[in-house]
Design a protein around this motif. Structure first.
Motif, PDB file in Angstrom:
ATOM      1  N   UNK A 127      -0.135  -1.893  -0.104  1.00 39.43           N
ATOM      2  CA  UNK A 127       0.043  -0.744   0.789  1.00 39.43           C
ATOM      3  C   UNK A 127      -0.871   0.397   0.362  1.00 39.43           C
ATOM      4  N   UNK A 128      -0.947   0.643  -0.938  1.00 42.64           N
ATOM      5  CA  UNK A 128      -1.821   1.693  -1.440  1.00 42.64           C
ATOM      6  C   UNK A 128      -3.277   1.418  -1.138  1.00 42.64           C
ATOM      7  N   UNK A 129      -3.684   0.167  -1.284  1.00 49.81           N
ATOM      8  CA  UNK A 129      -5.063  -0.222  -0.997  1.00 49.81           C
ATOM      9  C   UNK A 129      -5.403   0.019   0.467  1.00 49.81           C
ATOM     10  N   UNK A 130      -4.525  -0.426   1.346  1.00 49.52           N
ATOM     11  CA  UNK A 130      -4.759  -0.263   2.781  1.00 49.52           C
ATOM     12  C   UNK A 130      -4.872   1.206   3.149  1.00 49.52           C
ATOM     13  N   UNK A 131      -3.972   2.006   2.607  1.00 49.93           N
ATOM     14  CA  UNK A 131      -3.951   3.432   2.933  1.00 49.93           C
ATOM     15  C   UNK A 131      -5.219   4.136   2.450  1.00 49.93           C
ATOM     16  N   UNK A 132      -5.630   3.842   1.227  1.00 48.42           N
ATOM     17  CA  UNK A 132      -6.818   4.494   0.658  1.00 48.42           C
ATOM     18  C   UNK A 132      -8.068   4.144   1.451  1.00 48.42           C
TER      19      UNK A 132
END
Length: 335
Positions: A136-141
């Motif tokens: 989720x963090x990867x996608x958001x960044x």
């Protein structure tokens, strides 16, 4: 006066007793604090280990040069930094979820027995939550700092690595690393997409370079640890085939790697061209030597090929990065 003295003496004695008790308690308190810090440090290191930090080095090797090539002559440090962060989170997610799926066989292999889940340093549930959170963090960044395409490519990479390679290919076919290795090639597409918002022939060529490079790189390591893979029931090529067949396959893929790298000369200057030719000859000669020694029945050192394969890829992509930053006229401009 006697009463006062007696009271004073009692207080003094009590005070000394209190100080002694306090002194006696301090070491225990300090040991408790040290124990808490020690456990916290161990837990932190276990979660970091879930991401396989050393494997993520490939992300750095592949992503930065591709981004520089996509925008030759310019260096957008902020975009590179955020893309690397998003890519690191995505790779960490894929590696964590891979360990969740492979916890049973990791316990059977000496090389992987010290991984966090194999030694129960992290629970399966917590590792699964951690892996999903990283995704989720990867996608958001990536969506925020670059674009939706790069975020979707990382999501596809995680899904392929865990769903196709780990759960389907790895335990069923010797071609597991051939096709499963495609996940490791994705940083080339992600890096290019982060800069341009699209995909072109150059990142596809670089994708193929890493795709063909992965089998000889992985099989060299598997030759050294083939008994581990046999014990775990993973049909790596060195487990099911002779060393001569393995090294012959490695040589074919090495030639495919080098030839693919030469195609990119059409989009670069003589700097990359020189690096690609020299590094390719150096890497090919080492794998050729391993094949000759195997055919002759000599004792071989496959780990040397494994290490040299890492050096080859690093040299090739560093050459590309330098070529892109210097931005000399393309070789095709002379024709």
């Amino acid at each position: 006066m006697r009463i006062g003295e007696r009271v004073s003496g009692d207080l003094s004695t009590a005070s000394r007793g209190s100080q002694g008790a306090s002194t006696a308690q301090n070491p225990s308190s300090e040991r408790s604090d040290e124990s808490i810090l020690s456990r916290a440090k161990a837990a932190l290191l276990a979660y970091v280990a879930l991401t396989k930090p050393r494997v993520i080095e490939l992300l750095l090797v592949a992503t930065i040069p591709v981004m520089l090539q996509a925008d030759r002559g310019h260096v957008d440090i902020a975009l590179i930094a955020f893309t690397l962060l998003g890519g690191w989170l995505g790779a960490g997610s894929a590696n964590t979820l891979n360990m969740v799926a492979d916890a049973d066989i990791d316990q059977k292999m000496k090389r992987t027995a010290r991984r966090p889940l194999a030694r129960h340093a992290v629970s399966t549930r917590n590792a699964l939550i951690f892996g999903i959170a990283l995704w989720i963090g990867s996608f958001a960044v990536l969506w925020w700092a670059a674009n939706l395409l790069s975020a979707l490519l990382v999501t596809a990479t995680i899904a392929f690595y865990v769903g196709v390679y780990t759960l389907i290919l790895k335990r069923r076919t010797w071609q597991n690393v051939v096709w499963g290795g495609a996940a490791g090639c994705m940083p080339t597409l992600v890096g290019w997409a982060a800069v341009t918002g699209s995909i072109s022939w150059q990142p596809i060529v670089l994708f193929l370079v890493i795709f063909f490079w992965t089998p000889p790189h992985t099989w060299a390591l598997a030759m050294r640890y083939k008994e581990d893979y046999r014990a775990a029931g993973v049909p790596m090529l060195p487990v099911i085939a002779t060393e001569e067949r393995v090294t012959r396959q490695m040589l074919w893929y090495t030639w495919a790697t080098v030839l693919s790298s030469l195609v990119l000369i059409l989009g670069t200057s003589w700097i990359y061209a020189g690096v690609a030719v020299l590094a390719g000859a150096w890497f090919t000669s080492r794998v050729q030597r391993l094949y000759r020694e195997t055919r002759a029945g000599a004792e071989v050192a496959p780990l040397k090929v494994f290490l040299q394969s890492n050096e080859y890829l690093a040299i090739l992509f560093c050459g590309l990065a330098i070529d892109a930053v210097v931005n000399l006229p393309l070789i095709t401009s002379y024709f």
